[in-house]
Enzyme design. Structure first.
Site, PDB file in Angstrom:
ATOM      1  N   HIS A  87      -7.436  -5.471  -1.329  1.00 33.08           N
ATOM      2  CA  HIS A  87      -6.362  -4.441  -1.112  1.00 33.08           C
ATOM      3  C   HIS A  87      -5.292  -5.473  -0.214  1.00 33.08           C
ATOM      4  CE1 HIS A  87      -3.585  -1.279  -1.086  1.00 33.08           C
ATOM      5  NE2 HIS A  87      -3.720  -1.039   0.117  1.00 33.08           N
ATOM      6  N   SER A 121       0.670  -1.296   0.145  1.00 32.13           N
ATOM      7  CA  SER A 121      -0.053  -0.192   0.132  1.00 32.13           C
ATOM      8  C   SER A 121       0.948   1.131  -0.074  1.00 32.13           C
ATOM      9  CB  SER A 121      -0.823  -0.075   1.294  1.00 32.13           C
ATOM     10  OG  SER A 121      -1.963   0.840   0.963  1.00 32.13           O
ATOM     11  N   ASP A 157      -8.001  -4.507  -7.316  1.00 32.84           N
ATOM     12  CA  ASP A 157      -7.715  -3.641  -6.196  1.00 32.84           C
ATOM     13  C   ASP A 157      -7.540  -2.142  -6.777  1.00 32.84           C
ATOM     14  OD1 ASP A 157      -6.767  -2.177  -4.005  1.00 32.84           O
ATOM     15  OD2 ASP A 157      -4.744  -3.004  -4.177  1.00 32.84           O
TER      16      ASP A 157
END
Length: 520
Positions: free
Chosen positions: A426, A307, A370
């Protein structure tokens, strides 16, 4: 008998590898144990000894339909895996091929079909990024919110990973005085560990035994990202800024990076003992120190993150190469590689060209569903026609992904629920599960390393219900409350964290970076 969800979850998880990463000394480097072996051996997790007989007797249905059925499915699918090799062969291949696995040839021919050694290494580095989540204190009702739960010298041991084979040499911190309220965590209490800092990850180096198995001494940087909340994306200014404006010595003023990422990486708070040096200064000085510590050895620098942590991994890898701290006294450049998971775009096309021109290798693992890898630069990015890229080259919102992309699809896994929750798409544990079952485009999903699917639900609700694994099962016992000597319940005090090595100012001077005006 009292039923402890944390003990049950830990027991199930321990059985298929959460405390045995696929390093050469364990996990996918070992022959797969039978289900009876998995549950008969004593295992430790956060001080709890677990055996098969100590598993709670919830019900016959629970044990038969959840634990045993999951194990049977894993074993049946593993038996059909064609790329299984012996422990000795795997260790030898990694020693002989580590430069290829590290991206020397941009992973040509290794992704489709999926090379089993590369898969193991990707999972291993992904799990190092996952430790940043497992060790971070998210609880706003904890006076230690925003810090690491464990002291540096016992980091892996505290997570049940004593056989990790790496020693953490430095913790990384960043100032929270940046407009990313959905990323940084702060305590609600008045008495807290720090008002200006958040723990961001760590630098670790492989020990002698692991270095022999890897074929080199590996320096790893693991960055913390975001587990489930995606609101931090909205906090991004989506504005490109020249890296030269933050004193990164790039000869091209048109090399630009998203402004928020630069702020996290370069900002500091000189009155704070933890972030009086920027994350950038912490990284560069530690890499310089470690390279000088192992003269004459074969070295590698591996950077991982998920991320926002993936963005910081790319940015720090570029900075290490651009600044030249990866060059030894003998003039040899230590290879720098990034293994990122679900990362956003970081900079513009000139940034991509400069990073790749410096020899930095980046392998990005993404889930096709995602949203995070699609931002920033939704409209103008590497996917638009070349003539459009030329027209918008100078625009402050024209982004480009870097490196090589490995695309996974969670819909290929028979273990995962059909959900519309974007945080599941995610999730890092879900990515590692998908990696374990990926063998190439169009190939059947088969778990190659026996990685426990229950890990997927550690911080999400993504597994199908019939596996009977509760969502978000990883929790602190009593939210960290303990009974004191006088019988009262209190938040347990933790050992104080180290801030920064005393030689940091000297290393900054050697690098041509000005030390802070005051040494708090």
């Amino acid at each position: 008998m009292a039923f402890s969800l944390s003990k049950l979850s830990s027991s199930v998880t321990r059985g298929y590898g959460y405390d045995t990463f696929p390093s050469p000394s364990s996990s996918s480097f070992k022959p797969r144990p039978s289900s009876s072996t998995v549950f008969s051996s004593n295992l430790m997790y956060q001080g709890i000894s677990v055996t098969r007989n100590s598993l709670p007797k919830v019900s016959a249905v629970t044990e038969d339909n959840s634990l045993r059925s999951t194990i049977v499915e894993l074993e049946e699918e593993q038996d059909q895996t064609s790329d299984t090799i012996t422990t000795e062969d795997q260790e030898k291949q990694l020693r002989d091929r580590w430069e290829e696995i590290h991206g020397q040839d941009d992973w040509a021919g290794l992704l489709d079909p999926m090379d089993p050694i590369l898969r193991s290494e990707l999972i291993r580095y992904g799990e190092m990024a996952q430790t940043c989540y497992d060790a971070f204190d998210y609880d706003p009702y904890s006076k230690y919110c925003g810090s690491c739960r464990y002291i540096r010298r016992k980091f892996f041991e505290s997570l049940g990973l004593a056989d990790r084979g790496y020693d953490v040499t430095r913790y990384l911190y960043a100032t929270t005085n940046i407009n990313l309220p959905n990323f940084f965590k702060k305590s609600r209490w008045s008495k807290i560990w720090s008002r200006n800092a958040n723990w961001m990850g760590y630098v670790a180096v492989s020990n002698d035994e692991t270095s022999k198995r890897l074929g080199r001494r590996d320096i790893t940087i693991a960055w913390r990202g975001t587990v489930t909340r995606l609101e931090w994306i909205a906090d991004l200014m989506d504005f490109l800024r020249s890296v030269k404006s933050d004193k990164i010595p790039c000869p091209d003023p048109m090399v630009k990076v998203e402004s928020g990422f630069l702020d996290v990486y370069t900002d500091k708070e000189e009155n704070c003992r933890f972030c009086k040096y920027s994350a950038r200064e912490q990284i560069l000085t530690e890499i310089r120190r470690l390279i000088k510590m192992y003269p004459g050895e074969e070295l590698s620098i591996s950077i991982t993150g998920h991320s926002l942590g993936a963005a910081l991994a790319v940015l720090s890898a570029y900075d290490i190469a651009e600044t030249g701290v990866n060059v030894t006294n003998a003039g040899k450049a230590v290879p720098v590689s990034v293994f990122s998971f679900s990362g956003p775009r970081v900079g513009n096309k000139r940034f991509k060209q400069r990073l790749e021109g410096l020899g930095v290798k980046v392998l990005r693992v993404v889930n096709i569903h995602d949203a995070v890898p699609k931002v920033p630069g939704i409209f103008f990015n590497e996917g638009v026609p070349p003539f459009v890229q030329k027209l918008v080259e100078g625009f402050p919102w024209n982004y480009s992904h870097v490196g090589v992309e490995l695309v996974l699809d969670h819909k290929n896994s028979p273990f995962l629920e059909d959900t519309s929750d974007p945080s599941c798409f995610h999730n890092l544990e879900a990515h590692l599960h998908l990696l374990d079952g990926y063998h190439g485009k169009g190939k059947r999903f088969v778990l190659a390393g026996g990685r426990d699917p229950a890990l997927v639900n550690k911080a999400s609700d993504f597994l199908k219900d019939h596996y009977l694994v509760p969502p978000h099962w990883r929790q602190d016992e009593n939210k960290g409350m303990v009974r004191s000597h006088d019988g009262r319940w209190v938040q347990q005090d933790r050992p104080k964290h180290e801030d920064h090595p005393p030689e940091t100012p000297q290393h900054l001077k050697e690098l041509g970076l000005a030390p802070p005006s005051r040494d708090q």
